[in-house]
Design a protein around this motif. Structure first.
Motif, PDB file in Angstrom:
ATOM      1  N   ALA A 359       0.826  -1.204   0.000  1.00  0.00           N
ATOM      2  CA  ALA A 359       0.000   0.000   0.000  1.00  0.00           C
ATOM      3  C   ALA A 359       0.858   1.251   0.000  1.00  0.00           C
ATOM      4  CB  ALA A 359      -0.929  -0.025   1.208  1.00  0.00           C
ATOM      5  N   ASN A 360       1.951   1.255   0.764  1.00  0.00           N
ATOM      6  CA  ASN A 360       2.845   2.419   0.781  1.00  0.00           C
ATOM      7  C   ASN A 360       3.457   2.674  -0.596  1.00  0.00           C
ATOM      8  OD1 ASN A 360       2.319   2.710   3.456  1.00  0.00           O
ATOM      9  ND2 ASN A 360       4.412   2.405   4.162  1.00  0.00           N
ATOM     10  N   LEU A 361       3.868   1.595  -1.286  1.00  0.00           N
ATOM     11  CA  LEU A 361       4.471   1.771  -2.604  1.00  0.00           C
ATOM     12  C   LEU A 361       3.456   2.327  -3.607  1.00  0.00           C
ATOM     13  CD1 LEU A 361       6.626  -1.505  -2.898  1.00  0.00           C
ATOM     14  CD2 LEU A 361       7.374   0.782  -2.233  1.00  0.00           C
ATOM     15  N   ILE A 362       2.237   1.784  -3.580  1.00  0.00           N
ATOM     16  CA  ILE A 362       1.222   2.277  -4.519  1.00  0.00           C
ATOM     17  C   ILE A 362       0.837   3.711  -4.189  1.00  0.00           C
ATOM     18  CG2 ILE A 362      -1.119   1.914  -5.382  1.00  0.00           C
ATOM     19  CD1 ILE A 362      -0.753  -1.059  -4.914  1.00  0.00           C
ATOM     20  N   ASP A 363       0.715   4.014  -2.895  1.00  0.00           N
ATOM     21  CA  ASP A 363       0.349   5.366  -2.472  1.00  0.00           C
ATOM     22  C   ASP A 363       1.410   6.375  -2.909  1.00  0.00           C
ATOM     23  OD1 ASP A 363      -1.528   7.035  -0.711  1.00  0.00           O
ATOM     24  OD2 ASP A 363       0.451   7.457   0.164  1.00  0.00           O
ATOM     25  N   ASN A 364       2.700   6.014  -2.738  1.00  0.00           N
ATOM     26  CA  ASN A 364       3.776   6.897  -3.184  1.00  0.00           C
ATOM     27  C   ASN A 364       3.733   7.100  -4.693  1.00  0.00           C
ATOM     28  OD1 ASN A 364       4.792   7.389  -0.673  1.00  0.00           O
ATOM     29  ND2 ASN A 364       6.517   5.979  -0.829  1.00  0.00           N
ATOM     30  N   ALA A 365       3.484   6.003  -5.441  1.00  0.00           N
ATOM     31  CA  ALA A 365       3.448   6.121  -6.904  1.00  0.00           C
ATOM     32  C   ALA A 365       2.303   7.025  -7.353  1.00  0.00           C
ATOM     33  CB  ALA A 365       3.317   4.734  -7.523  1.00  0.00           C
ATOM     34  N   ILE A 366       1.158   6.932  -6.672  1.00  0.00           N
ATOM     35  CA  ILE A 366       0.025   7.787  -7.033  1.00  0.00           C
ATOM     36  C   ILE A 366       0.320   9.244  -6.685  1.00  0.00           C
ATOM     37  CG2 ILE A 366      -2.391   8.274  -6.503  1.00  0.00           C
ATOM     38  CD1 ILE A 366      -2.825   5.287  -6.184  1.00  0.00           C
ATOM     39  N   LYS A 367       0.954   9.475  -5.509  1.00  0.00           N
ATOM     40  CA  LYS A 367       1.229  10.850  -5.080  1.00  0.00           C
ATOM     41  C   LYS A 367       2.272  11.524  -5.958  1.00  0.00           C
ATOM     42  CE  LYS A 367       0.247  10.470  -0.103  1.00  0.00           C
ATOM     43  NZ  LYS A 367       0.879  10.495   1.241  1.00  0.00           N
ATOM     44  N   TYR A 368       3.357  10.803  -6.223  1.00  0.00           N
ATOM     45  CA  TYR A 368       4.504  11.443  -6.874  1.00  0.00           C
ATOM     46  C   TYR A 368       4.753  10.928  -8.279  1.00  0.00           C
ATOM     47  CZ  TYR A 368       5.175  11.919  -1.844  1.00  0.00           C
ATOM     48  OH  TYR A 368       4.985  12.139  -0.502  1.00  0.00           O
ATOM     49  N   GLY A 369       3.851  10.078  -8.805  1.00  0.00           N
ATOM     50  CA  GLY A 369       4.113   9.443 -10.090  1.00  0.00           C
ATOM     51  C   GLY A 369       3.442  10.079 -11.272  1.00  0.00           C
ATOM     52  N   ALA A 370       2.825  11.244 -11.090  1.00  0.00           N
ATOM     53  CA  ALA A 370       2.224  11.910 -12.253  1.00  0.00           C
ATOM     54  C   ALA A 370       3.331  12.396 -13.168  1.00  0.00           C
ATOM     55  CB  ALA A 370       1.357  13.071 -11.792  1.00  0.00           C
ATOM     56  N   PRO A 371       3.176  12.207 -14.521  1.00  0.00           N
ATOM     57  CA  PRO A 371       4.226  12.642 -15.430  1.00  0.00           C
ATOM     58  C   PRO A 371       4.395  14.147 -15.430  1.00  0.00           C
ATOM     59  CG  PRO A 371       2.397  11.612 -16.621  1.00  0.00           C
ATOM     60  CD  PRO A 371       2.050  11.569 -15.177  1.00  0.00           C
ATOM     61  N   GLU A 372       5.608  14.559 -15.741  1.00  0.00           N
ATOM     62  CA  GLU A 372       5.866  15.984 -15.827  1.00  0.00           C
ATOM     63  C   GLU A 372       5.135  16.574 -17.024  1.00  0.00           C
ATOM     64  OE1 GLU A 372      10.351  15.987 -13.940  1.00  0.00           O
ATOM     65  OE2 GLU A 372      10.103  16.056 -16.111  1.00  0.00           O
ATOM     66  N   ALA A 373       4.971  17.856 -17.014  1.00  0.00           N
ATOM     67  CA  ALA A 373       4.237  18.536 -18.081  1.00  0.00           C
ATOM     68  C   ALA A 373       4.861  18.238 -19.434  1.00  0.00           C
ATOM     69  CB  ALA A 373       4.208  20.040 -17.828  1.00  0.00           C
ATOM     70  N   GLY A 374       4.008  17.813 -20.385  1.00  0.00           N
ATOM     71  CA  GLY A 374       4.476  17.522 -21.730  1.00  0.00           C
ATOM     72  C   GLY A 374       5.011  16.133 -21.905  1.00  0.00           C
ATOM     73  N   LYS A 375       4.995  15.291 -20.835  1.00  0.00           N
ATOM     74  CA  LYS A 375       5.504  13.921 -20.931  1.00  0.00           C
ATOM     75  C   LYS A 375       4.391  12.980 -20.494  1.00  0.00           C
ATOM     76  CE  LYS A 375      10.290  15.167 -19.983  1.00  0.00           C
ATOM     77  NZ  LYS A 375      11.462  14.916 -19.131  1.00  0.00           N
ATOM     78  N   SER A 376       3.938  12.111 -21.393  1.00  0.00           N
ATOM     79  CA  SER A 376       2.847  11.187 -21.068  1.00  0.00           C
ATOM     80  C   SER A 376       3.346   9.795 -20.776  1.00  0.00           C
ATOM     81  CB  SER A 376       1.842  11.139 -22.227  1.00  0.00           C
ATOM     82  OG  SER A 376       2.505  10.717 -23.402  1.00  0.00           O
ATOM     83  N   GLY A 377       4.601   9.618 -20.685  1.00  0.00           N
ATOM     84  CA  GLY A 377       5.130   8.321 -20.278  1.00  0.00           C
ATOM     85  C   GLY A 377       5.102   7.324 -21.408  1.00  0.00           C
ATOM     86  N   ASN A 378       4.036   6.543 -21.523  1.00  0.00           N
ATOM     87  CA  ASN A 378       3.978   5.506 -22.542  1.00  0.00           C
ATOM     88  C   ASN A 378       3.271   5.951 -23.808  1.00  0.00           C
ATOM     89  OD1 ASN A 378       1.403   5.687 -21.678  1.00  0.00           O
ATOM     90  ND2 ASN A 378       1.201   3.551 -21.009  1.00  0.00           N
ATOM     91  N   GLY A 379       2.961   7.208 -23.915  1.00  0.00           N
ATOM     92  CA  GLY A 379       2.338   7.712 -25.118  1.00  0.00           C
ATOM     93  C   GLY A 379       0.830   7.664 -25.111  1.00  0.00           C
ATOM     94  N   THR A 380       0.213   7.078 -24.066  1.00  0.00           N
ATOM     95  CA  THR A 380      -1.255   7.003 -24.015  1.00  0.00           C
ATOM     96  C   THR A 380      -1.782   7.831 -22.862  1.00  0.00           C
ATOM     97  OG1 THR A 380      -1.083   4.961 -22.729  1.00  0.00           O
ATOM     98  CG2 THR A 380      -1.296   4.737 -25.122  1.00  0.00           C
ATOM     99  N   GLU A 381      -1.618   7.350 -21.666  1.00  0.00           N
ATOM    100  CA  GLU A 381      -2.134   8.081 -20.522  1.00  0.00           C
ATOM    101  C   GLU A 381      -1.231   7.835 -19.321  1.00  0.00           C
ATOM    102  OE1 GLU A 381      -5.854   6.679 -19.099  1.00  0.00           O
ATOM    103  OE2 GLU A 381      -5.431   4.595 -19.575  1.00  0.00           O
ATOM    104  N   PRO A 382      -1.230   8.763 -18.374  1.00  0.00           N
ATOM    105  CA  PRO A 382      -0.429   8.545 -17.159  1.00  0.00           C
ATOM    106  C   PRO A 382      -0.917   7.285 -16.446  1.00  0.00           C
ATOM    107  CG  PRO A 382      -1.165  10.821 -17.317  1.00  0.00           C
ATOM    108  CD  PRO A 382      -1.906  10.067 -18.378  1.00  0.00           C
ATOM    109  N   GLU A 383       0.032   6.533 -15.958  1.00  0.00           N
ATOM    110  CA  GLU A 383      -0.366   5.268 -15.331  1.00  0.00           C
ATOM    111  C   GLU A 383       0.610   4.893 -14.213  1.00  0.00           C
ATOM    112  OE1 GLU A 383      -0.160   2.160 -18.187  1.00  0.00           O
ATOM    113  OE2 GLU A 383       2.023   2.234 -18.357  1.00  0.00           O
ATOM    114  N   VAL A 384       0.091   4.006 -13.349  1.00  0.00           N
ATOM    115  CA  VAL A 384       0.887   3.349 -12.310  1.00  0.00           C
ATOM    116  C   VAL A 384       0.715   1.856 -12.529  1.00  0.00           C
ATOM    117  CG1 VAL A 384       1.141   2.899  -9.851  1.00  0.00           C
ATOM    118  CG2 VAL A 384       0.701   5.220 -10.640  1.00  0.00           C
ATOM    119  N   ALA A 385       1.807   1.141 -12.721  1.00  0.00           N
ATOM    120  CA  ALA A 385       1.763  -0.298 -12.992  1.00  0.00           C
ATOM    121  C   ALA A 385       2.236  -1.061 -11.756  1.00  0.00           C
ATOM    122  CB  ALA A 385       2.641  -0.648 -14.190  1.00  0.00           C
TER     123      ALA A 385
END
Length: 487
Positions: A359-385
Motif C-alpha cells: 500500500a505504501n508503494l502504490i500510495d507513493n506512486a500515485i502521489k509522486y508518479g504523475a508525469p511531468e508537463a508535456g511527458k505522457s510516459g507511454n504515449g497514451t495516458e499517465p499510469e501506475v503499474a
C-alpha cells in the motif's frame, strides 16, 4: 599481575600443558610397549637358540656319550661368536668349553639362569652378562650352554636413555610451543581488549583486528566487526532520526501553537473560528500521531520484532486486492492503475505488514508518479503499474510510475527516515513510507531497490518464495483481517 603469571594463566598455555601431558603419556606407553616387545622377542630368540644347541648336544651325547659330547663342545667353542659352553667334572674342572671359570651359584644352579662372567679384552678382562641353561649329567658332570647377552643389556640401556631424552625433548618443545602459542594468542586478545575499551569509551568506529589467517579468532573478529558496523549504523540512524524529529516536527508543533494563539486572540463567542482552529489542530495532531506510529513500527521491525502472525499466502492475490483498493484514488489523480500478476506465488509472511508495504508503494506512486508537463510516459495516458512475479527463489513485487523519478545518487538516501526530495515537498507526508517498506523487506529476508523506469521510477520489493506451500482458505482474501493504511 606480572607478564609471566598472566602468560601461565592463559587458556592456551593450560591447553598446551594438557596436550603435552597426554602426548607424553601416550609416548611413554608406546615406548614401553616397544621396549617390552623387543625384550620379549630377544628373549624368545635367545631361548630358541639355546634350546636348539642343547638338542644337538643331547643327540651327540646319546650317540657317543661323554667323550663325543666333549669333542663336540670343544669344536663349537673354537667358533667365534657369543655362544658359551662348558663341560666340567664333579670337581669343577673344565673338560671342554670357552668358559674358564664359573661361580658356585652357577655351578649349583639348574635350568635357565643369568650370570656374569669375565672374558679377555684389550687391556685385561671385562665383565659381561650371559644367559645359560645348566644340566647335570651322570656322575656329577655339568653341561652349561649359554649366550652372551651383554649387547641386549646395552640395547635396553640405550632404549631407556632414548626414552628419557625423548620425553625431555617433548617437554621442552611442548612447553616452548605452549609459551609461543600463548604469547601469540595473548597478543591478539590484548589487541581485541584494547579495541573493545575504545569502543566502550564511545568510539564506535573501532574494529577488532583481523590478521587474515582465517582462523577461529579471525572469524570471530569478522562477525563482531559486522555487529559493530551494524551498531554504528543504528546509532548513526538514531542520531539522524533524533535530528530529523527535532527538525521535521518543530514546524507542525509551531503551527499548532500559532493556530491556538490566533484563536485565543479572537473576540469571545466567535464559534466558527474556534471550531475551525480546533479542527485544524486535530488534523495536525493526527499527522503527528501518524508520524510517531510509523517511527515506532520501523523501530520494531528493525529490532526484529513484529511479523509474529506469519502465514502462507498468495502474494499475487494480495497485490491484486491492494491495487483494487487504490483504483478510485488513482482515478481522482487522473492516473490509470494497471495490475499485472501471474500464477499464484506463495510466500510465508505477515499479511498485514506485507499489505502495508505494498500500500505504501502504490500510495507513493500515485502521489509522486504523475508525469511531468508535456511527458505522457507511454504515449497514451499517465499510469501506475503494479506487478507480482516469481524470479527464482524470490517473489518480486514491482510498482512503477511515469513521474519525475528519483536521481540515481539519491536512491539509497530516500530509504532513510524523514528524507523527502524537493519535488515531493508539496505533497503531505513524513518521509517514512519507503523506510517502513525497507524494514518490512528486511524482516522477511528480502530487499527493496529503486530502478529507473525511463521515465519514472520503478520500486521492487522482494520476499522469499515458500517452496511447496499451500495457500490456506484465508489467504484467498488478501484483505481479510488486515487493515491497510499508507504511511
Amino acid at each position: 599481575m606480572t607478564a609471566l603469571s598472566k602468560l601461565f594463566r592463559t587458556t592456551a598455555f593450560r591447553l598446551s600443558l594438557t596436550y603435552l601431558a597426554l602426548f607424553s603419556a601416550a609416548a611413554i606407553v608406546a615406548m614401553f610397549y616397544i621396549y617390552w616387545n623387543t625384550t620379549v622377542l630377544l628373549q624368545r630368540q635367545l631361548s630358541e637358540t639355546i634350546d636348539a644347541e642343547l638338542q644337538g648336544l643331547a643327540e651327540q651325547y646319546k650317540a657317543g656319550r661323554l667323550d663325543q659330547l666333549i669333542r663336540t663342545v670343544a669344536d663349537r667353542s673354537r667358533t667365534p661368536g657369543n655362544s658359551l659352553y662348558l663341560v666340567a667334572d664333579k670337581d669343577g674342572r673344565r673338560l671342554a668349553g670357552n668358559l674358564t671359570a664359573v661361580s658356585p651359584q652357577l655351578w649349583n644352579s639348574l635350568g635357565p639362569v643369568e650370570f656374569a662372567y669375565r672374558r679377555p679384552a684389550e687391556g685385561g678382562t671385562e665383565r659381561r652378562l650371559a644367559f645359560a641353561n645348566v644340566f647335570r649329567l651322570p656322575d656329577g658332570y655339568r653341561l652349561i650352554v649359554g649366550r652372551d647377552i651383554e649387547d641386549r643389556r646395552v640395547l635396553a640401556r640405550t632404549i631407556r636413555s632414548a626414552m628419557l631424552w625423548g620425553l625431555g625433548v617433548i617437554a621442552l618443545f611442548g612447553i616452548g610451543g605452549g609459551v609461543w602459542v600463548s604469547r601469540k594468542l595473548l597478543a591478539r586478545i590484548d589487541a581485541v581488549s584494547a579495541t573493545t575499551r575504545t569502543i566502550m569509551e564511545g568510539d564506535l568506529t573501532g574494529r577488532l583486528p583481523v590478521n587474515g589467517s582465517g582462523d577461529e579468532l579471525d572469524r570471530l573478529s569478522e562477525s563482531l566487526n559486522l555487529m559493530l558496523a551494524r551498531i554504528e549504523q543504528l546509532m548513526a540512524g538514531l542520531r539522524e532520526v533524533s535530528d530529523n524529529i527535532a527538525h521535521d516536527l518543530k514546524t507542525p508543533l509551531n503551527r499548532l501553537r500559532n493556530r491556538v494563539e490566533a484563536a485565543l486572540r479572537e473576540p469571545d463567542g466567535d464559534g466558527p473560528i474556534y471550531r475551525e482552529a480546533l479542527e485544524r489542530t486535530i488534523e495536525e495532531a493526527d499527522g503527528l500521531i501518524k508520524t510517531f506510529n510509523a517511527l515506532l513500527s520501523i523501530a520494531r521491525l528493525e529490532a526484529g520484532a513484529g511479523g509474529e502472525n506469519r502465514e502462507t499466502l498468495d502474494v499475487s492475490g494480495l497485490v491484486r486486492d491492494v491495487a483494487e483498493l487504490y483504483e478510485p484514488v488513482a482515478e481522482e489523480r487522473g492516473l490509470a492503475l494497471r495490475c499485472e500478476t501471474s500464477e499464484p506465488i506463495r510466500v510465508h509472511a505477515d499479511r498485514q505488514l506485507l499489505g502495508q508495504a505494498i500500500a505504501n508503494l502504490i500510495d507513493n506512486a500515485i502521489k509522486y508518479g504523475a508525469p511531468e508537463a508535456g511527458k505522457s510516459g507511454n504515449g497514451t495516458e499517465p499510469e501506475v503499474a503494479v506487478s507480482a512475479r516469481a524470479r527464482g527463489a524470490m517473489a518480486e513485487i514491482a510498482v512503477s510510475d511515469r513521474g519525475p523519478g528519483v536521481p540515481a545518487a539519491e536512491r539509497e538516501r530516500v530509504l532513510d527516515r524523514f528524507v523527502r526530495l524537493e519535488a515531493s515537498r508539496s505533497e503531505p507526508g513524513s518521509g517514512l513510507g519507503l523506510s517502513l517498506v525497507a524494514a518490512v523487506a528486511r524482516l522477511h529476508g528480502g530487499s527493496l531497490r529503486l530502478e529507473d523506469n525511463d521515465p519514472g521510477l520503478r520500486v521492487v520489493l522482494t520476499v522469499p518464495v515458500e517452496a511447496e506451500a499451500h495457500v490456506n482458505g484465508a489467504a484467498q482474501n488478501a484483505t481479510a483481517g488486515a487493515e491497510i493504511r499508507p504511511t
